[in-house]
Design an enzyme around this catalytic site. Structure first.
Site, PDB file in Angstrom:
ATOM      1  N   TRP A  13       0.441  -1.179   0.064  1.00  0.00           N
ATOM      2  CA  TRP A  13       0.145  -0.672  -0.194  1.00  0.00           C
ATOM      3  C   TRP A  13       0.590   1.833  -0.252  1.00  0.00           C
ATOM      4  CZ3 TRP A  13      -4.288  -1.003   4.317  1.00  0.00           C
ATOM      5  CH2 TRP A  13      -4.919  -2.137   3.704  1.00  0.00           C
ATOM      6  N   LYS A  14       1.878   0.909   0.387  1.00  0.00           N
ATOM      7  CA  LYS A  14       3.011   2.210   0.467  1.00  0.00           C
ATOM      8  C   LYS A  14       2.723   3.291   1.186  1.00  0.00           C
ATOM      9  CE  LYS A  14       4.535   1.207  -4.364  1.00  0.00           C
ATOM     10  NZ  LYS A  14       5.492   2.061  -5.975  1.00  0.00           N
ATOM     11  N   GLY A 176       4.760   1.870 -11.008  1.00  0.00           N
ATOM     12  CA  GLY A 176       3.714   2.714 -11.214  1.00  0.00           C
ATOM     13  C   GLY A 176       4.295   3.720 -12.217  1.00  0.00           C
ATOM     14  N   GLY A 237       0.841  -2.789  -6.183  1.00  0.00           N
ATOM     15  CA  GLY A 237       1.178  -1.520  -5.896  1.00  0.00           C
ATOM     16  C   GLY A 237      -0.138  -0.864  -6.100  1.00  0.00           C
ATOM     17  N   GLY A 238      -0.049   0.198  -7.036  1.00  0.00           N
ATOM     18  CA  GLY A 238      -0.788   0.731  -7.073  1.00  0.00           C
ATOM     19  C   GLY A 238      -2.517  -0.109  -7.041  1.00  0.00           C
TER      20      GLY A 238
HETATM   21  P1  PGA Z   1       2.868  -0.970  -9.053  1.00  0.00           P
HETATM   22  O1  PGA Z   1       3.773  -1.254  -7.477  1.00  0.00           O
HETATM   23  O2  PGA Z   1       2.027  -1.220  -8.474  1.00  0.00           O
HETATM   24  O3  PGA Z   1       2.070   0.322  -8.060  1.00  0.00           O
HETATM   25  O4  PGA Z   1       3.359  -0.608  -9.850  1.00  0.00           O
HETATM   26  C1  PGA Z   1       4.718  -1.941  -7.224  1.00  0.00           C
HETATM   27  C2  PGA Z   1       5.465  -1.849  -5.855  1.00  0.00           C
HETATM   28  O5  PGA Z   1       5.823  -1.020  -5.811  1.00  0.00           O
HETATM   29  O6  PGA Z   1       5.312  -2.614  -5.053  1.00  0.00           O
END
Ligand code: PGA
Length: 254
Positions: A13-14, A176, A237-238
């Site tokens: 989720w960052k 991202g 991520g996203g």
């Molecule tokens: P993303 O990020 O799916 O948004 O590209 C992946 C990650 O940083 O683990």
């Protein structure tokens, strides 16, 4: 084709989601994913939401991960988080050496190796991230870079510990950006990672290690990526910030 390794799909989720938003998201995931047995499902919220999310998923098939931890045990390290504290929230996995931390916090392979050792000492499973920049790929250096990251970040880990470690291949240019590696590109690097693990350890150990792909994984590309022989899961991520998207990625991967 050796695909008896169980898929592991983790949501990174960052630095997103307040506690209330985090709870909303996991409630949605619990609803959508309660029947899934074929995949190890992990969510990695920010530290501030670990406690509440942990309580919410306690009786579910969703496991908890953290996005980072200190290489040190408890002590005078202002602003850091020890593995012991993560364990209080039943955290089982910890992402180490994500490219954002390599870039913004200047984390080195040597530091990541120390963190991995500390994670294992606390029985947490590290998800160790590796991956090349666009300039490396364009210069034909992907394998050299990834091999060096593996050698450095896994330094000192025993083969028993490696079996409790997950490797995440995340090409930095795909994170991202909406630009995903093709399934052929992902498979090629995953196979080279497995070959490097066989070189550093042995064939049998290398065969069993789970290697996740990360970088713009979405519901629409998950099946194709996960069907590759050496792709054993995803670090998302996203698309992990939305219950429907993350659930669709998991359901499409089965
Ligand atoms: P993303 O990020 O799916 O948004 O590209 C992946 C990650 O940083 O683990």
């Amino acid at each position: 084709m050796d695909k008896d390794r169980k898929l592991i799909i983790a949501g990174n989720w960052k630095m997103n989601k307040t506690v209330a938003e985090a709870l909303d998201l996991v409630k949605g995931l619990k609803r959508d994913l309660s029947q899934v047995k074929e995949v190890d499902i992990v969510v990695c919220p920010p530290f501030t939401a670990l406690s509440e999310v942990s309580r919410e998923i306690i009786d579910s098939n969703i496991r908890l991960g953290a996005q980072n931890m200190s290489e040190h045990s408890v002590g005078a390290y202002t602003g850091e988080t020890a593995a012991e504290f993560l364990k209080e929230f039943l955290v089982r996995y910890v992402i180490l050496g994500h490219s954002e931390r390599r870039q913004y916090q200047k984390e080195s392979d040597a530091l990541i190796a120390k963190k991995a050792a500390a994670a294992h000492a606390a029985s947490l499973r590290p998800i160790i991230c590796v991956g090349e920049l666009l300039e490396h790929r364009e210069a034909g250096q992907t394998q050299t870079i990834v091999d060096a990251q593996l050698t450095g970040s896994l330094a000192g880990l025993s083969s028993v510990q490696l079996l409790e470690t997950i490797i995440a291949y995340e090409p930095v240019w795909a994170i991202g950006t909406g630009k995903t590696a093709t399934s052929e590109q992902a498979q090629e690097v995953h196979a080279s990672i497995r070959a490097k693990l066989a070189d550093l350890y042995d064939d049998n150990t290398a065969r069993q290690v789970r290697i996740q792909y990360g970088g713009s994984v979405k519901p629409g590309n998950a099946r194709e990526l996960m069907s590759q022989p050496d792709v054993d899961g995803a670090l998302v991520g996203g698309a992990a910030l939305d219950a429907r998207n993350f659930s669709d990625i998991i359901n499409n991967s089965i």
